[in-house]
Design a protein around this motif. Sequence first.
Motif, mmCIF file in Angstrom:
data_model
loop_
_atom_site.group_PDB
_atom_site.id
_atom_site.type_symbol
_atom_site.label_atom_id
_atom_site.label_comp_id
_atom_site.label_asym_id
_atom_site.label_seq_id
_atom_site.Cartn_x
_atom_site.Cartn_y
_atom_site.Cartn_z
ATOM 1 N N VAL A 22 21.908 47.951 47.772
ATOM 2 C CA VAL A 22 20.821 47.717 46.958
ATOM 3 C C VAL A 22 22.557 48.857 46.346
ATOM 4 N N GLU A 36 22.501 50.903 43.710
ATOM 5 C CA GLU A 36 21.669 52.161 42.574
ATOM 6 C C GLU A 36 20.806 51.436 42.681
ATOM 7 N N LEU A 37 18.891 52.246 42.425
ATOM 8 C CA LEU A 37 17.602 52.806 42.191
ATOM 9 C C LEU A 37 17.380 53.410 41.352
ATOM 10 N N SER A 38 17.449 53.342 40.514
ATOM 11 C CA SER A 38 16.414 54.128 39.406
ATOM 12 C C SER A 38 15.322 53.970 38.191
ATOM 13 N N ILE A 68 13.078 49.957 35.295
ATOM 14 C CA ILE A 68 13.657 49.702 36.636
ATOM 15 C C ILE A 68 15.089 48.618 36.387
ATOM 16 N N VAL A 74 18.329 48.128 39.144
ATOM 17 C CA VAL A 74 18.464 47.703 40.616
ATOM 18 C C VAL A 74 20.153 47.305 40.403
ATOM 19 N N ILE A 96 9.723 44.833 44.833
ATOM 20 C CA ILE A 96 9.933 45.094 43.918
ATOM 21 C C ILE A 96 9.086 45.889 43.345
ATOM 22 N N ARG A 149 23.781 44.813 37.705
ATOM 23 C CA ARG A 149 22.851 45.616 37.414
ATOM 24 C C ARG A 149 21.924 44.661 37.073
ATOM 25 N N VAL A 163 12.104 49.193 46.463
ATOM 26 C CA VAL A 163 13.072 47.572 46.316
ATOM 27 C C VAL A 163 12.792 47.284 48.229
ATOM 28 N N SER A 205 13.333 55.346 44.923
ATOM 29 C CA SER A 205 13.763 56.167 44.068
ATOM 30 C C SER A 205 12.423 56.526 43.552
#
Length: 402
Positions: free
Chosen positions: A4, A6-8, A31, A33, A44, A93, A125, A136
């Motif tokens: 992972v 990026e998680l935003s 969300i 990922v 998640i 993504r 996640v 995040s």
Amino acid sequence: MSAVTELSIVLQHDIDEQYQYQPGEIIRGTIYVTLAKPTAIREITVKVYSEGNVSWKGPDEQVYQAQEVYVDSSKAIVDTTYDIEPLQLPQGRHDFPMDYILPENVPSSYIGKYGNVTYTMKATVVGANSRDTAISSEPFLVLRRQHIPVLAQQPLSMTASRRMLCSCSFGKLDIRVTLDRGGGVPGEDVFLQAELKNQSGHTVTAMQASLIMTTVFRAQSRSTEFRQVVSKKRDEMDVSRGEGRRWTHVRLPLPPYVPESKLEFCDIIELDYVFQFRVEMTGGSEVRLEAPFWVGAQPQGLEVPNNEQAGRRIHKGWTVRGSQALLFPDGGPGDGENGAGDSGGQQPHVEHDYDEGWGITLVPELRNASEVVTNPLYQHQQNHVTKGARDIPEELLENTKL
């Protein structure tokens, strides 16, 4: 190394820094990922958490603390914990839309000297491999729809006459102040008129109008108070005996991010506002006039619109949107045979609690999808031109002779 990368959390109003959600409003977001390689995902989850905290040190060096939790709700967007196979996601993504309905009985966001009320959304996640785990969080603001009382929308006047001794003789200082109203919406301007007549032997050195926020923090059967000036207009000049000073249409702005009076639904923090007019004189003496001032986040007429078809009660926060119709046991909207859209439907209106989480395919909206939701704090910034409206005169500060 975790797959992972990026998680935003991107909320609908992340791009609008002026926006504050209202209690009962739907928070929509996505969300995101991003995976560096194909990954097996077990779970998640999204959690919304809100709390109030108070802490200060007393004269006896003892620390007084208190905490309140207003929201603690979580939901699994993806959950394969009890399945044999986890969710297989390819590299790249991925986005997961989510909705959450804020409860009605929550306080406004607040940050002060000894306490705060905060709101946070957290996404987690969990991969089949323990290394593929990420967390995040995203803070957001909440503002209650607090009406300004009718009395606070009326003009506010204060007068004072002080006899003062100077050099073995008495003189008099007369002060008259008028606000165009005793309450306002954050981000607006309050206008005031003021007149000073100095027949004393003292010289007036300054006049100041202020809005003061008084906060009371409570913890462990104790309380402490903190006062801070949130807006002021200061006029420094010398007004000798036989002279006066006049303010005409002077603007006193309300900051855009102050919470409403009282901070409803918070038991450990209480807010009040005071309008203060102060006259300073030589020798360190002064005269103060104070009156309560009401700050409301929303004046009458800016309520969330009612939607009769979607007026059913929603208590549980987690919801999703869809395109299919809901079947109501009472023959309500979505019932093709005896529903509200059918002239033959005579069933009474029955309120339901939608508490089954993400399994629902359609959720009644608190607002119409086509309706523009504007932050009531910033209604004053819209450049509407009203026919026949007069121009606001410029403010004037001048000396006068008695």
